[in-house]
Design a protein around this motif. Structure first.
Motif, short mmCIF file in Angstrom:
data_model
loop_
_atom_site.label_atom_id
_atom_site.label_comp_id
_atom_site.label_asym_id
_atom_site.label_seq_id
_atom_site.Cartn_x
_atom_site.Cartn_y
_atom_site.Cartn_z
N MET A 77 0.84 -1.18 0.00
CA MET A 77 0.00 0.00 0.00
C MET A 77 0.89 1.25 0.00
N ARG A 78 0.56 2.18 -0.84
CA ARG A 78 1.33 3.42 -0.94
C ARG A 78 1.02 4.35 0.22
N LYS A 79 2.07 5.00 0.72
CA LYS A 79 1.92 5.96 1.82
C LYS A 79 2.22 7.34 1.28
N SER A 80 1.16 8.05 0.87
CA SER A 80 1.35 9.37 0.27
C SER A 80 1.35 10.46 1.34
N ALA A 81 2.03 11.54 1.02
CA ALA A 81 2.14 12.69 1.91
C ALA A 81 0.96 13.65 1.71
N ASP A 82 0.77 14.53 2.67
CA ASP A 82 -0.30 15.53 2.58
C ASP A 82 -0.14 16.45 1.37
N TRP A 83 1.09 16.68 0.94
CA TRP A 83 1.35 17.59 -0.18
C TRP A 83 1.06 16.94 -1.53
N MET A 84 0.84 15.63 -1.55
CA MET A 84 0.64 14.93 -2.83
C MET A 84 -0.81 15.02 -3.31
N THR A 85 -0.96 14.94 -4.63
CA THR A 85 -2.28 14.93 -5.26
C THR A 85 -2.41 13.64 -6.08
N ILE A 86 -3.60 13.36 -6.54
CA ILE A 86 -3.82 12.18 -7.38
C ILE A 86 -3.00 12.26 -8.67
N ALA A 87 -2.75 13.48 -9.13
CA ALA A 87 -1.94 13.66 -10.34
C ALA A 87 -0.52 13.13 -10.13
N ASP A 88 -0.01 13.25 -8.91
CA ASP A 88 1.34 12.79 -8.63
C ASP A 88 1.46 11.29 -8.85
N ASP A 89 0.49 10.54 -8.36
CA ASP A 89 0.51 9.09 -8.58
C ASP A 89 0.44 8.77 -10.07
N ARG A 90 -0.40 9.49 -10.81
CA ARG A 90 -0.53 9.23 -12.24
C ARG A 90 0.77 9.54 -12.97
N ILE A 91 1.44 10.62 -12.59
CA ILE A 91 2.73 10.98 -13.21
C ILE A 91 3.75 9.88 -12.94
N LEU A 92 3.87 9.47 -11.69
CA LEU A 92 4.83 8.44 -11.33
C LEU A 92 4.53 7.12 -12.04
N GLU A 93 3.27 6.77 -12.13
CA GLU A 93 2.88 5.54 -12.85
C GLU A 93 3.22 5.64 -14.33
N TYR A 94 2.97 6.81 -14.92
CA TYR A 94 3.30 7.02 -16.34
C TYR A 94 4.80 6.83 -16.55
N LEU A 95 5.60 7.46 -15.70
CA LEU A 95 7.05 7.37 -15.86
C LEU A 95 7.54 5.94 -15.63
N ALA A 96 6.93 5.21 -14.74
CA ALA A 96 7.30 3.81 -14.52
C ALA A 96 7.00 2.97 -15.76
N ASP A 97 5.90 3.28 -16.43
CA ASP A 97 5.51 2.52 -17.61
C ASP A 97 6.27 2.91 -18.87
N HIS A 98 6.68 4.18 -18.97
CA HIS A 98 7.28 4.70 -20.21
C HIS A 98 8.77 5.06 -20.08
N GLU A 99 9.36 4.88 -18.93
CA GLU A 99 10.77 5.18 -18.66
C GLU A 99 11.08 6.67 -18.59
N SER A 100 10.42 7.49 -19.40
CA SER A 100 10.59 8.94 -19.34
C SER A 100 9.34 9.58 -19.95
#
Length: 87
Positions: A1-24
């Motif tokens: 389970m991911r432990k996100s910080a108060d400063w994070m938004t749902i967009a942050d997870d989507r960005i990180l997931e995109y980068l994990a899938d596409h390398e850059s």
């Protein structure tokens, strides 16, 4: 389970997931993905924040990559609430 910080938004997870899938990726590329649903400028702002906390690295020309910390967060091995900005 991911432990996100108060400063994070749902967009942050989507960005990180995109980068994990596409390398850059750039905010412009990410904004074109149907599941992203955020503007290029907002994604750019969020990438800047993620870089401050060491979850992504900016390579130049708008291109970002996932860092080891970013991968650890996605795998549930990092509590981003314990990160300090300007990492």
């Amino acid at each position: 389970m991911r432990k996100s910080a108060d400063w994070m938004t749902i967009a942050d997870d989507r960005i990180l997931e995109y980068l994990a899938d596409h390398e850059s990726g750039t905010p412009s590329e990410m904004a074109k993905v149907d599941t992203m649903r955020f503007s290029r400028s907002y994604l750019h702002q969020r990438c800047d924040v993620l870089e401050e906390y060491g979850l992504v690295r900016h390579l130049g020309n708008g291109v970002h990559i996932l860092t080891d910390k970013g991968s650890q967060y996605l795998n549930g091995g990092l509590d981003t609430g314990k990160l300090d900005g300007e990492d």
